[in-house]
Design an enzyme around this catalytic site. Structure first.
Site, PDB file in Angstrom:
ATOM      1  N   ARG A 133      -5.282  -6.688  -5.423  1.00  0.00           N
ATOM      2  CA  ARG A 133      -5.247  -6.914  -3.971  1.00  0.00           C
ATOM      3  C   ARG A 133      -4.842  -5.634  -3.211  1.00  0.00           C
ATOM      4  NH1 ARG A 133      -1.226  -6.325   0.253  1.00  0.00           N
ATOM      5  NH2 ARG A 133      -1.731  -7.798   1.903  1.00  0.00           N
ATOM      6  N   THR A 169       2.580  -2.743  10.163  1.00  0.00           N
ATOM      7  CA  THR A 169       3.217  -3.422   9.041  1.00  0.00           C
ATOM      8  C   THR A 169       3.132  -4.927   9.274  1.00  0.00           C
ATOM      9  OG1 THR A 169       5.265  -3.779   7.811  1.00  0.00           O
ATOM     10  CG2 THR A 169       5.504  -3.183  10.139  1.00  0.00           C
ATOM     11  N   GLY A 170       2.926  -5.668   8.200  1.00  0.00           N
ATOM     12  CA  GLY A 170       2.841  -7.117   8.365  1.00  0.00           C
ATOM     13  C   GLY A 170       1.909  -7.715   7.340  1.00  0.00           C
ATOM     14  N   GLY A 185      -3.973  -4.258   0.765  1.00  0.00           N
ATOM     15  CA  GLY A 185      -3.671  -4.708   2.125  1.00  0.00           C
ATOM     16  C   GLY A 185      -4.250  -3.779   3.174  1.00  0.00           C
ATOM     17  N   ASP A 186      -3.659  -3.833   4.357  1.00  0.00           N
ATOM     18  CA  ASP A 186      -4.173  -3.048   5.487  1.00  0.00           C
ATOM     19  C   ASP A 186      -3.707  -1.593   5.477  1.00  0.00           C
ATOM     20  OD1 ASP A 186      -1.546  -4.133   5.896  1.00  0.00           O
ATOM     21  OD2 ASP A 186      -1.648  -3.401   7.952  1.00  0.00           O
ATOM     22  N   THR A 236       7.355  -1.917   4.285  1.00  0.00           N
ATOM     23  CA  THR A 236       6.292  -0.911   4.426  1.00  0.00           C
ATOM     24  C   THR A 236       6.794   0.144   5.397  1.00  0.00           C
ATOM     25  OG1 THR A 236       4.471  -2.438   4.008  1.00  0.00           O
ATOM     26  CG2 THR A 236       3.984  -0.575   5.444  1.00  0.00           C
TER      27      THR A 236
HETATM   28  N1  ASP Z   1       0.989  -4.596   5.418  1.00  0.00           N
HETATM   29  C1  ASP Z   1       1.454  -4.579   4.065  1.00  0.00           C
HETATM   30  C2  ASP Z   1       0.392  -5.207   3.190  1.00  0.00           C
HETATM   31  O1  ASP Z   1      -0.185  -6.186   3.582  1.00  0.00           O
HETATM   32  C3  ASP Z   1       2.744  -5.300   3.843  1.00  0.00           C
HETATM   33  C4  ASP Z   1       3.811  -5.148   4.918  1.00  0.00           C
HETATM   34  O2  ASP Z   1       3.642  -4.338   5.815  1.00  0.00           O
HETATM   35  O3  ASP Z   1       4.834  -5.872   4.850  1.00  0.00           O
HETATM   36  O4  ASP Z   1       0.197  -4.739   2.098  1.00  0.00           O
END
Ligand code: ASP
Length: 343
Positions: free
Chosen positions: A237, A260-261, A239-240, A209
């Protein structure tokens, strides 16, 4: 006499004040990330490491040049993110991961620290640079977040060219999807913890990301985040990354954050906004606030990831609870600094 004295001292103070303000206004900075996770030197070839470093530096410099010339932090974060979206190295734009069904669904968001204006898109399949579309939502619509087909209709209405979803196909990400699906099937947990399955894959295939935070010479903060989400995600789905307050936040009075995460944790813990709230209400430094949320709140509950944080004084924190995070920063008059692995 006395009043003349007073005037002289008054003007002197005004002068000093104006200088201080000018010095503060000249302060500008940018920080970027390209994803966090199990990134270890042992699992990366020197060539790959060099390619990542070069691309991170290119992204950093694209934003820095705009800031240096007195441009807006919003333009700087978009420029930096565009460089990474256009590279297959990162999980955003060109290098987006695959969904369970073998397609790509992209998310992005942006926030303006001057006025908390924000724009976001989720689950778009045919837009090459989702961060640009997020900015259009912010600046050219009465909405904050648009999703899926609706977001694409909006893009078309604003003249954004549509690209084939296959544009985002890459061999590495395809291989990653196959492995993730195999792992999910083996553990018979298709609907369960796909992040755990994805985490079991060899690094660095699953990361990437991208995000940027910037402070311009006018004292304005901005934050932007763009992603393909998580490998093998399904059922639409989200994400954040496109959620204001979770993956992206900016307010001149506190800070700018891009995260990111593992998105589900970042959503539930409102990570980006929580960091800036600690800065605003508790007077914490960006480093302390980021450390508290990433290491003391998220880590114990298994929420993996990291953030880049910047305040209006130019203080930067690049904080993560994973083995590594693709990251970089460059403050006014300094050389670009990029890093990948943990300390
Ligand atoms: N945060 C991103 C998500 O959950 C993925 C990532 O940052 O690795 O979609």
């Amino acid at each position: 006499m006395k009043s003349l004295y007073g005037i002289a001292i008054g003007s002197l103070l005004l002068c000093v004040g104006a200088h201080a303000q000018q010095a503060a206004a000249e302060k500008f900075a940018i920080a970027i990330h390209g994803g966090a996770g199990t990134i270890e030197k042992s699992s990366m070839t020197p060539e790959k490491e060099a390619a990542y470093r070069a691309k991170l530096e290119e992204a950093l410099n694209a934003g820095y040049r705009i800031l240096e010339q007195g441009g807006a932090s919003l333009d700087a974060v978009v420029a930096a993110v565009n460089v990474m979206e256009d590279s297959p190295l990162f999980n955003a734009g060109k290098g987006a991961v695959y969904t369970y069904d073998g397609t790509h669904e992209l998310d992005a968001s942006i926030m303006d620290g001057r006025n908390r204006q924000a724009g976001a898109v989720a689950g778009v399949k045919r837009v090459a640079n989702p961060i640009n579309l997020a900015r259009m939502v912010m600046e050219d619509s009465p909405f904050v977040m648009l999703a899926g087909a609706g977001a694409e209709s909006f893009a078309k209405s604003r003249g954004v060219p549509m690209v084939d979803n296959k544009t985002f196909d890459t061999e590495e990400r395809r291989e990653q999807l196959e492995r993730a699906k195999k792992k999910l099937d083996e553990e018979n947990q298709q609907d369960k913890d796909y992040r755990a399955a994805v985490d079991a894959l060899p690094a660095p295939y699953r990361m990437g990301t991208v995000g940027a935070v910037a402070l311009d010479k006018h004292g304005n903060l901005a934050a932007a985040t763009s992603t393909g989400g998580m490998t093998a995600k399904r059922y639409g789905r989200i994400g954040d990354a496109p959620i204001i307050g979770a993956g992206t936040f900016a307010d001149n009075t506190s800070c700018a954050v891009s995260a990111t995460g593992h998105g589900e944790y970042f959503i539930r813990y409102n990570v980006a906004a929580d960091i800036c709230t600690r800065v605003a209400y508790q007077g914490k430094s960006v480093a302390a606030a980021a450390d508290e949320v990433i290491n003391q709140v998220l880590r114990p509950i298994g929420g993996t990831g990291g953030v880049i944080v910047l305040d209006a004084k130019g203080n930067i924190a690049l904080t993560f609870n994973t083995k590594g995070m693709y990251r970089g920063s460059r403050a006014a008059g300094q050389k670009p600094e990029v890093a990948i692995f943990g300390h």
